[in-house]
Scaffold this motif. Structure first.
Motif, mmCIF file in Angstrom:
data_model
loop_
_atom_site.group_PDB
_atom_site.id
_atom_site.type_symbol
_atom_site.label_atom_id
_atom_site.label_comp_id
_atom_site.label_asym_id
_atom_site.label_seq_id
_atom_site.Cartn_x
_atom_site.Cartn_y
_atom_site.Cartn_z
ATOM 1 N N LEU A 14 0.641 -0.938 0.132
ATOM 2 C CA LEU A 14 0.026 -0.308 0.467
ATOM 3 C C LEU A 14 0.917 1.264 -0.157
ATOM 4 O O LEU A 14 -0.043 2.490 -0.237
ATOM 5 C CB LEU A 14 -0.671 -0.356 1.135
ATOM 6 C CG LEU A 14 -2.090 -1.385 1.337
ATOM 7 C CD1 LEU A 14 -2.836 -0.975 2.721
ATOM 8 C CD2 LEU A 14 -3.115 -1.868 0.142
ATOM 9 N N HIS A 15 2.051 0.971 0.171
ATOM 10 C CA HIS A 15 2.591 2.132 -0.240
ATOM 11 C C HIS A 15 4.380 2.222 -0.853
ATOM 12 O O HIS A 15 5.210 1.579 -0.229
ATOM 13 C CB HIS A 15 3.341 2.452 1.479
ATOM 14 C CG HIS A 15 4.246 4.374 1.106
ATOM 15 N ND1 HIS A 15 4.643 4.858 2.616
ATOM 16 C CD2 HIS A 15 4.724 4.669 0.462
ATOM 17 C CE1 HIS A 15 5.103 5.550 2.707
ATOM 18 N NE2 HIS A 15 5.950 5.565 1.659
ATOM 19 N N LEU A 16 3.930 2.132 -2.252
ATOM 20 C CA LEU A 16 4.607 1.976 -3.235
ATOM 21 C C LEU A 16 4.777 3.210 -4.011
ATOM 22 O O LEU A 16 3.574 3.232 -4.505
ATOM 23 C CB LEU A 16 4.649 0.172 -3.757
ATOM 24 C CG LEU A 16 5.523 -0.071 -4.986
ATOM 25 C CD1 LEU A 16 4.988 0.978 -5.428
ATOM 26 C CD2 LEU A 16 6.761 0.354 -4.581
ATOM 27 N N HIS A 17 6.057 3.819 -4.409
ATOM 28 C CA HIS A 17 6.346 4.937 -5.586
ATOM 29 C C HIS A 17 6.836 4.070 -7.041
ATOM 30 O O HIS A 17 7.578 3.597 -6.338
ATOM 31 C CB HIS A 17 6.974 6.043 -4.141
ATOM 32 C CG HIS A 17 6.508 6.613 -3.541
ATOM 33 N ND1 HIS A 17 6.145 7.996 -3.660
ATOM 34 C CD2 HIS A 17 6.840 6.089 -2.547
ATOM 35 C CE1 HIS A 17 5.419 8.004 -2.207
ATOM 36 N NE2 HIS A 17 6.182 6.734 -1.056
ATOM 37 N N ILE A 18 6.210 4.023 -7.895
ATOM 38 C CA ILE A 18 6.472 3.543 -8.557
ATOM 39 C C ILE A 18 7.767 3.954 -9.196
ATOM 40 O O ILE A 18 8.777 3.296 -9.606
ATOM 41 C CB ILE A 18 5.813 3.120 -9.773
ATOM 42 C CG1 ILE A 18 5.844 2.080 -11.242
ATOM 43 C CG2 ILE A 18 5.266 4.660 -10.525
ATOM 44 C CD1 ILE A 18 5.657 1.147 -11.272
ATOM 45 N N ALA A 194 -2.033 10.819 3.254
ATOM 46 C CA ALA A 194 -0.542 11.528 3.244
ATOM 47 C C ALA A 194 0.490 10.958 4.031
ATOM 48 O O ALA A 194 0.635 10.209 4.658
ATOM 49 C CB ALA A 194 -1.224 12.903 3.984
ATOM 50 N N HIS A 195 2.080 11.503 3.789
ATOM 51 C CA HIS A 195 3.697 10.905 4.253
ATOM 52 C C HIS A 195 2.398 11.808 4.973
ATOM 53 O O HIS A 195 2.608 13.126 5.346
ATOM 54 C CB HIS A 195 3.809 11.022 3.144
ATOM 55 C CG HIS A 195 4.567 10.153 2.345
ATOM 56 N ND1 HIS A 195 4.191 9.592 1.230
ATOM 57 C CD2 HIS A 195 5.584 9.384 2.345
ATOM 58 C CE1 HIS A 195 4.305 9.105 0.803
ATOM 59 N NE2 HIS A 195 5.434 8.660 0.783
ATOM 60 N N ALA A 196 2.951 11.076 6.403
ATOM 61 C CA ALA A 196 2.613 12.465 7.704
ATOM 62 C C ALA A 196 3.470 11.216 8.605
ATOM 63 O O ALA A 196 3.259 10.229 8.910
ATOM 64 C CB ALA A 196 1.813 12.238 8.069
ATOM 65 N N ASP A 218 0.966 7.484 5.717
ATOM 66 C CA ASP A 218 1.679 6.566 4.848
ATOM 67 C C ASP A 218 3.151 7.081 5.962
ATOM 68 O O ASP A 218 3.611 8.772 6.679
ATOM 69 C CB ASP A 218 2.945 7.265 3.351
ATOM 70 C CG ASP A 218 1.128 6.911 3.052
ATOM 71 O OD1 ASP A 218 0.294 5.815 2.683
ATOM 72 O OD2 ASP A 218 0.155 7.714 1.980
ATOM 73 N N HIS A 219 3.971 5.562 6.638
ATOM 74 C CA HIS A 219 4.820 6.397 7.584
ATOM 75 C C HIS A 219 4.052 6.463 8.855
ATOM 76 O O HIS A 219 3.756 5.415 9.301
ATOM 77 C CB HIS A 219 5.739 7.326 7.067
ATOM 78 C CG HIS A 219 6.828 6.841 5.922
ATOM 79 N ND1 HIS A 219 7.367 5.938 5.708
ATOM 80 C CD2 HIS A 219 7.292 7.602 4.564
ATOM 81 C CE1 HIS A 219 8.360 5.860 4.802
ATOM 82 N NE2 HIS A 219 7.942 7.051 4.381
ATOM 83 N N GLY A 220 4.082 7.623 9.303
ATOM 84 C CA GLY A 220 3.349 7.704 10.733
ATOM 85 C C GLY A 220 4.234 7.184 11.541
ATOM 86 O O GLY A 220 3.636 6.869 13.171
ATOM 87 N N SER A 275 7.536 -1.633 0.847
ATOM 88 C CA SER A 275 8.732 -1.033 1.103
ATOM 89 C C SER A 275 9.410 0.568 0.729
ATOM 90 O O SER A 275 9.995 0.781 0.063
ATOM 91 C CB SER A 275 8.681 -2.154 -0.599
ATOM 92 O OG SER A 275 8.292 -1.721 -1.716
ATOM 93 N N ASP A 276 7.575 1.410 -0.467
ATOM 94 C CA ASP A 276 8.307 2.480 -0.250
ATOM 95 C C ASP A 276 8.749 2.623 -1.505
ATOM 96 O O ASP A 276 8.479 2.807 -2.498
ATOM 97 C CB ASP A 276 9.663 3.233 1.081
ATOM 98 C CG ASP A 276 8.715 4.743 0.898
ATOM 99 O OD1 ASP A 276 8.117 5.424 0.450
ATOM 100 O OD2 ASP A 276 10.261 5.619 1.906
ATOM 101 N N ASP A 277 10.002 2.210 -1.830
ATOM 102 C CA ASP A 277 11.168 2.581 -2.996
ATOM 103 C C ASP A 277 12.298 1.912 -2.575
ATOM 104 O O ASP A 277 13.417 1.736 -3.287
ATOM 105 C CB ASP A 277 11.663 4.305 -3.262
ATOM 106 C CG ASP A 277 10.829 5.696 -2.493
ATOM 107 O OD1 ASP A 277 10.438 6.173 -3.772
ATOM 108 O OD2 ASP A 277 10.839 6.358 -1.650
HETATM 109 ZN ZN ZN Z 1 6.765 7.497 0.781
#
Ligand code: ZN
Ligand code: HPA
Length: 339
Positions: A14-18, A194-196, A218-220, A275-277
């Motif tokens: 759910l948290h993946l920047h293509i 939102a990333h926060a 996202d993150h938190g 995984s994010d990036d």
């Molecule tokens: Zn991210």
């Protein structure tokens, strides 16, 4: 007792920047395709440059790398590569972030990118049953008016996306900077994330929820610094898309063993693993699950519960959630019947 098979454990990402899945090999292939000079001489040199101390040092490279993404074909190839790899690591549903504003100067529109990503998603769904959704993200280091121009494009084709997110340099760019923009997102019936609390203070998490209407954070990871907010978010069951290897590589914790994820679970927070990036941070989703198991001592039963939570925290439609939950239950039943 047999170890849980983390590879085949059905899970959602759910948290993946293509753009953050761009491996150096593809970066060089696309640079050659378009006659672009990269700041490194070879793949090995590029990979060696992927060492970061802070979010900003990562973002500088992330934006430099995406210069090679020029055409619909590039985005389709990028997404196909990621989705195949994620599916091989047990991902049954993925939500892809992308940054249309970062590509505008190259003359690529939101529509071109979204259609290319959707084409890749459809190919993979037909091949494997894995589902994917798209979430364009607003660059918070730019002003709200710039984000509004992106939103105008998104709202001409809202059927292509499931929500709108907020990312990029966090500190000094609080969610409250984008209150009007996200009101329009909600009015259009789209989800807000939102990333926060990645590098920013817990109050940014509060703002994202109370002022932007975010239903997933996202993150938190800095939430534990505010006991009252932690309790509120835990009670509301608001999912947090945590990316342990990302936090460690970008200086959020000194070692993986120091990561707050186990304490977040103890506090009753609805945590998911992501995984994010993965190219830049050198861990896809499996690497993140393994880090949680091996460096944080989270038990396999809990890892299985977190995978189920990720499916439930997704924006997939009811029918797809049911399909993926069933896959998770079949997988767990098979494990029980093994000697
Ligand atoms: Zn991210
Ligand atoms: N945080 C903020 N912005 C980002 C990230 C991140 O982890 N990845 C890509 N853009």
């Amino acid at each position: 007792m047999q170890l849980l098979d983390l590879v085949n454990l059905p899970k959602a990402e759910l948290h993946l920047h293509i753009e953050g899945t761009l491996e150096p090999e593809m970066m060089f292939a696309l640079a050659a395709r378009h006659g672009i000079q990269l700041p490194w001489n070879c793949v090995v040199e590029a990979r060696e440059a992927f060492r970061f101390g802070t979010l900003q040092s990562f973002l500088d490279l992330y934006y430099a790398g995406m210069a090679v993404l020029r055409t619909a074909e590039d985005f389709r190839d990028l997404a196909l590569a990621y989705l195949r790899r994620a599916n091989a690591e047990g991902v049954v549903h993925a939500e892809l972030f992308f940054n249309p504003q970062a590509h505008r100067a190259k003359g690529i529109s939101f529509l071109t990118i979204a259609r290319a990503l959707k084409e890749a998603a459809d190919v993979i769904e037909a091949e494997t049953g894995m589902t994917s959704l798209l979430i364009p993200c607003v660059l918070r280091h730019l002003d709200e008016a710039d984000g509004m121009r992106m939103l105008d494009e998104v709202l001409e084709h809202p059927e292509l996306v499931v929500g709108v997110g907020l990312d990029s340099s966090e500190v000094g760019h609080p969610p409250s900077k984008f209150t009007r923009l996200f009101r329009r997102v909600r009015d259009a019936g789209l989800n807000v994330v939102a990333h926060a609390g990645e590098e920013g203070p817990p109050d940014y998490i509060r703002q994202a929820i109370d002022e932007l209407g975010a239903t997933r954070i996202d993150h938190g990871v800095r939430i534990l610094e505010d006991a009252e907010l932690t309790q509120k978010v835990a009670r509301a069951g608001i999912p947090l898309t945590v990316c342990p290897v990302s936090n460690w590589r970008l200086g959020g914790c000194a070692t993986l063993a120091d990561h707050p994820l186990p304490r977040m679970l103890d506090a009753g927070l609805n945590v998911t693993i992501n995984s994010d990036d993965p190219s830049y941070l050198q861990a896809y989703i499996l690497g993140n699950y393994e880090a949680v198991r091996n460096s944080m001592g989270v038990a396999d039963a809990q890892l299985a519960t977190l995978a189920k939570a990720s499916i439930d925290a997704s924006f997939a439609c009811g029918k797809d959630i049911l399909k993926h939950e069933n896959a998770w239950m079949r997988f767990m039943d098979k494990g029980k019947s093994r000697p």
